[in-house]
Write a protein that holds these residues in place. Structure first.
Motif, PDB file in Angstrom:
ATOM      1  N   TYR A   1       0.861  -1.181   0.000  1.00 54.50           N
ATOM      2  CA  TYR A   1       0.000   0.000   0.000  1.00 54.50           C
ATOM      3  C   TYR A   1       0.896   1.229   0.000  1.00 54.50           C
ATOM      4  CZ  TYR A   1      -3.928   3.016   1.404  1.00 54.50           C
ATOM      5  OH  TYR A   1      -4.897   3.981   1.459  1.00 54.50           O
TER       6      TYR A   1
ATOM      7  N   ILE B   1      -0.546   8.103  -5.601  1.00 57.49           N
ATOM      8  CA  ILE B   1      -1.441   8.977  -6.370  1.00 57.49           C
ATOM      9  C   ILE B   1      -0.774  10.332  -6.600  1.00 57.49           C
ATOM     10  CG2 ILE B   1      -3.610  10.301  -6.245  1.00 57.49           C
ATOM     11  CD1 ILE B   1      -4.037   7.441  -7.077  1.00 57.49           C
ATOM     12  N   GLU B   2      -0.138  10.849  -5.573  1.00 55.89           N
ATOM     13  CA  GLU B   2       0.509  12.161  -5.677  1.00 55.89           C
ATOM     14  C   GLU B   2       1.750  12.114  -6.566  1.00 55.89           C
ATOM     15  OE1 GLU B   2       2.997  15.036  -2.693  1.00 55.89           O
ATOM     16  OE2 GLU B   2       1.229  14.032  -1.874  1.00 55.89           O
TER      17      GLU B   2
ATOM     18  N   SER C   1      -4.845   4.112  -3.829  1.00 55.01           N
ATOM     19  CA  SER C   1      -6.121   4.721  -3.496  1.00 55.01           C
ATOM     20  C   SER C   1      -7.121   3.599  -3.190  1.00 55.01           C
ATOM     21  CB  SER C   1      -6.585   5.641  -4.617  1.00 55.01           C
ATOM     22  OG  SER C   1      -7.723   6.360  -4.230  1.00 55.01           O
ATOM     23  N   ASN C   2      -8.179   3.481  -3.977  1.00 54.94           N
ATOM     24  CA  ASN C   2      -9.181   2.441  -3.731  1.00 54.94           C
ATOM     25  C   ASN C   2      -9.146   1.328  -4.770  1.00 54.94           C
ATOM     26  OD1 ASN C   2     -10.289   3.674  -1.434  1.00 54.94           O
ATOM     27  ND2 ASN C   2     -11.449   5.079  -2.723  1.00 54.94           N
TER      28      ASN C   2
END
Length: 114
Positions: free
Chosen positions: A34, A39-40, A70-71
């Motif tokens: 994870y 994302i960033e 993210s998801n």
């Protein structure tokens, strides 16, 4: 693949892939990561060394890696992930990281997971 509006045909095609995915979860090992910054940064960090010793992907015995971004979950065969990372060894994407920068890893662009 040709377009086919026959639901029975589409169902069979879908069931083949469902079985394939089921076999991955039933018969294979998966290492799940994870990356909270993915994302960033648009990258994932794939560790291969820590405190001067091989670690992470270098020692993993998993069949697959799964990155939670993210998801969503992105599944990739470990051997394919190694190939994608190998080309970045000793480049500007080969970075120190982890606690106190005691690890080394590859910043792999997320788009290379697909």
């Amino acid at each position: 693949m040709k377009y086919n509006n026959d639901f029975k045909y589409d169902l069979k095609v879908g069931q083949v892939k469902e079985e394939e995915l089921g076999n991955i979860f039933k018969n294979k090992t998966i290492e799940v990561k994870y990356d909270l910054q993915a994302i960033e940064t648009k990258n994932i960090y794939v560790e291969y060394m820590s405190r001067g010793k091989k670690s992470g992907i270098s020692t993993s015995q998993s069949d697959y890696y799964c990155f939670c971004i993210s998801n969503t979950f992105h599944l990739i065969e470990t051997k394919e992930l190694k190939e994608k990372c190998r080309k970045y060894l000793n480049t500007d994407r080969d970075k120190k990281g982890g606690d106190n920068d005691t690890s080394k890893g590859i910043l792999l662009p997320i788009n290379e997971l697909f």
